[in-house]
Design a protein around this motif. Structure first.
Motif, PDB file in Angstrom:
ATOM      1  N   GLY A  38       8.931   3.702   4.333  1.00 41.04           N
ATOM      2  CA  GLY A  38       8.188   4.725   3.610  1.00 41.04           C
ATOM      3  C   GLY A  38       8.429   4.772   2.120  1.00 41.04           C
ATOM      4  O   GLY A  38       7.947   5.666   1.441  1.00 41.04           O
ATOM      5  N   THR A  61      -0.872  13.153  -2.792  1.00 43.46           N
ATOM      6  CA  THR A  61       0.498  12.950  -2.307  1.00 43.46           C
ATOM      7  C   THR A  61       1.101  11.588  -2.606  1.00 43.46           C
ATOM      8  O   THR A  61       2.219  11.314  -2.182  1.00 43.46           O
ATOM      9  CB  THR A  61       0.563  13.182  -0.783  1.00 43.46           C
ATOM     10  OG1 THR A  61      -0.289  12.222  -0.141  1.00 43.46           O
ATOM     11  CG2 THR A  61       0.131  14.586  -0.423  1.00 43.46           C
ATOM     12  N   PHE A  62       0.395  10.735  -3.316  1.00 44.44           N
ATOM     13  CA  PHE A  62       0.963   9.425  -3.635  1.00 44.44           C
ATOM     14  C   PHE A  62       0.371   8.870  -4.915  1.00 44.44           C
ATOM     15  O   PHE A  62      -0.733   9.224  -5.306  1.00 44.44           O
ATOM     16  CB  PHE A  62       0.787   8.427  -2.473  1.00 44.44           C
ATOM     17  CG  PHE A  62      -0.645   8.104  -2.114  1.00 44.44           C
ATOM     18  CD1 PHE A  62      -1.291   7.007  -2.669  1.00 44.44           C
ATOM     19  CD2 PHE A  62      -1.333   8.875  -1.200  1.00 44.44           C
ATOM     20  CE1 PHE A  62      -2.596   6.693  -2.329  1.00 44.44           C
ATOM     21  CE2 PHE A  62      -2.635   8.568  -0.835  1.00 44.44           C
ATOM     22  CZ  PHE A  62      -3.265   7.473  -1.406  1.00 44.44           C
ATOM     23  N   ILE A 118       2.973   5.757   2.216  1.00 43.67           N
ATOM     24  CA  ILE A 118       2.199   6.404   3.272  1.00 43.67           C
ATOM     25  C   ILE A 118       1.473   5.322   4.074  1.00 43.67           C
ATOM     26  O   ILE A 118       1.369   4.183   3.648  1.00 43.67           O
ATOM     27  CB  ILE A 118       1.202   7.429   2.663  1.00 43.67           C
ATOM     28  CG1 ILE A 118       0.387   6.814   1.514  1.00 43.67           C
ATOM     29  CG2 ILE A 118       1.932   8.616   2.117  1.00 43.67           C
ATOM     30  CD1 ILE A 118      -0.919   6.297   1.939  1.00 43.67           C
ATOM     31  N   ARG A 120      -1.285   3.932   4.375  1.00 41.55           N
ATOM     32  CA  ARG A 120      -2.595   3.717   3.752  1.00 41.55           C
ATOM     33  C   ARG A 120      -3.401   2.650   4.485  1.00 41.55           C
ATOM     34  O   ARG A 120      -4.628   2.628   4.393  1.00 41.55           O
ATOM     35  CB  ARG A 120      -2.395   3.337   2.281  1.00 41.55           C
ATOM     36  CG  ARG A 120      -3.658   3.394   1.456  1.00 41.55           C
ATOM     37  CD  ARG A 120      -4.194   4.790   1.316  1.00 41.55           C
ATOM     38  NE  ARG A 120      -5.349   4.807   0.426  1.00 41.55           N
ATOM     39  CZ  ARG A 120      -6.303   5.705   0.468  1.00 41.55           C
ATOM     40  NH1 ARG A 120      -6.254   6.689   1.322  1.00 41.55           N
ATOM     41  NH2 ARG A 120      -7.306   5.650  -0.365  1.00 41.55           N
ATOM     42  N   HIS A 149      -7.093  11.065   4.955  1.00 38.90           N
ATOM     43  CA  HIS A 149      -6.425   9.976   4.227  1.00 38.90           C
ATOM     44  C   HIS A 149      -6.076  10.346   2.782  1.00 38.90           C
ATOM     45  O   HIS A 149      -5.852   9.467   1.958  1.00 38.90           O
ATOM     46  CB  HIS A 149      -7.289   8.720   4.268  1.00 38.90           C
ATOM     47  CG  HIS A 149      -7.509   8.212   5.664  1.00 38.90           C
ATOM     48  ND1 HIS A 149      -6.502   7.625   6.407  1.00 38.90           N
ATOM     49  CD2 HIS A 149      -8.607   8.241   6.467  1.00 38.90           C
ATOM     50  CE1 HIS A 149      -6.984   7.274   7.586  1.00 38.90           C
ATOM     51  NE2 HIS A 149      -8.242   7.651   7.656  1.00 38.90           N
ATOM     52  N   ASP A 150      -6.040  11.643   2.493  1.00 38.07           N
ATOM     53  CA  ASP A 150      -5.680  12.122   1.156  1.00 38.07           C
ATOM     54  C   ASP A 150      -6.473  11.434   0.055  1.00 38.07           C
ATOM     55  O   ASP A 150      -5.913  10.877  -0.890  1.00 38.07           O
ATOM     56  CB  ASP A 150      -4.174  11.966   0.889  1.00 38.07           C
ATOM     57  CG  ASP A 150      -3.759  12.563  -0.449  1.00 38.07           C
ATOM     58  OD1 ASP A 150      -4.531  13.363  -1.016  1.00 38.07           O
ATOM     59  OD2 ASP A 150      -2.672  12.209  -0.941  1.00 38.07           O
TER      60      ASP A 150
END
Length: 154
Positions: A38, A61-62, A118, A120, A149-150
Motif C-alpha cells: 500500500g 485520497t491519493f 490504493i 487503482r 474509485h475516488d
C-alpha cells in the motif's frame, strides 16, 4: 517494527511480460499497491497517437505522478494543457485538478505513480471490461463507478 517475509521482499516484472490490459490503451501494473504493502502503485501506460484520455478530474485520497518514457504526453494542470516529452515528470497532489491525453502523431509511453498505493488497478480493469463488453452505463451508474474509485470528473 515489522519486516517483510523474505519470500515477499522482491517482486519482478520483466519488460517482455504482456500488459495487464492489452488496450488500446495498454497498461502494465508494474507494482500495484498489493505488492508494495500500500505504499505506492506504479503502472506503465501506453497510448496510441492522437488519443483522448481522461478530461479534468481529481482524486481526494491519493496523489498521482507522471514520468514520460517516450513520445509526448499532454497533461492538464488545472488551468492549461502542456506537452511533456521523454524524461519529463509531473506531480499532482491530492485534490489537484488534472487530465492527460496524447495529442502527438506517435505513441506515448509513461509511468503513473499513485501514492498511497490504493487498488487503482480495479478502476482500469473495470473500465476495460465496460469497453470490451460494450456495456452501457446510465448517468447514475457512471457517477457511482467514479465515486467508487475516488475520481471526481470536472
Amino acid at each position: 517494527m515489522s519486516f517483510l517475509d523474505p519470500a515477499d521482499a522482491v517482486t519482478v516484472h520483466r519488460a517482455a511480460d504482456p500488459p495487464d490490459i492489452a488496450g488500446p490503451p495498454s497498461l502494465r501494473f508494474v507494482a500495484p499497491g498489493s505488492v508494495t504493502a500500500g505504499r505506492y502503485g506504479l503502472f506503465e501506460y501506453r497510448m496510441a497517437p492522437s488519443s483522448p484520455g481522461p478530461g479534468p478530474h481529481m482524486h481526494r485520497t491519493f496523489s498521482e505522478s507522471f514520468y514520460v518514457l517516450s513520445g509526448e504526453l499532454s497533461i492538464y494542470d488545472g488551468e492549461r494543457w502542456g506537452r511533456f516529452g521523454a524524461g519529463d515528470f509531473a506531480h499532482v497532489a491530492d485534490n489537484g485538478v488534472h487530465g492527460f491525453r496524447n495529442d502527438a502523431d506517435a505513441e506515448t509511453a509513461f509511468l503513473i505513480l499513485f501514492a498511497p498505493g490504493i487498488a487503482r488497478e480495479r478502476f482500469f480493469l473495470e473500465l476495460a471490461e465496460i469497453r470490451e463488453t460494450g456495456r452501457e452505463l446510465s448517468e447514475q451508474e457512471w457517477v457511482e463507478f467514479y465515486a467508487r474509485h475516488d475520481q471526481v470528473n470536472l
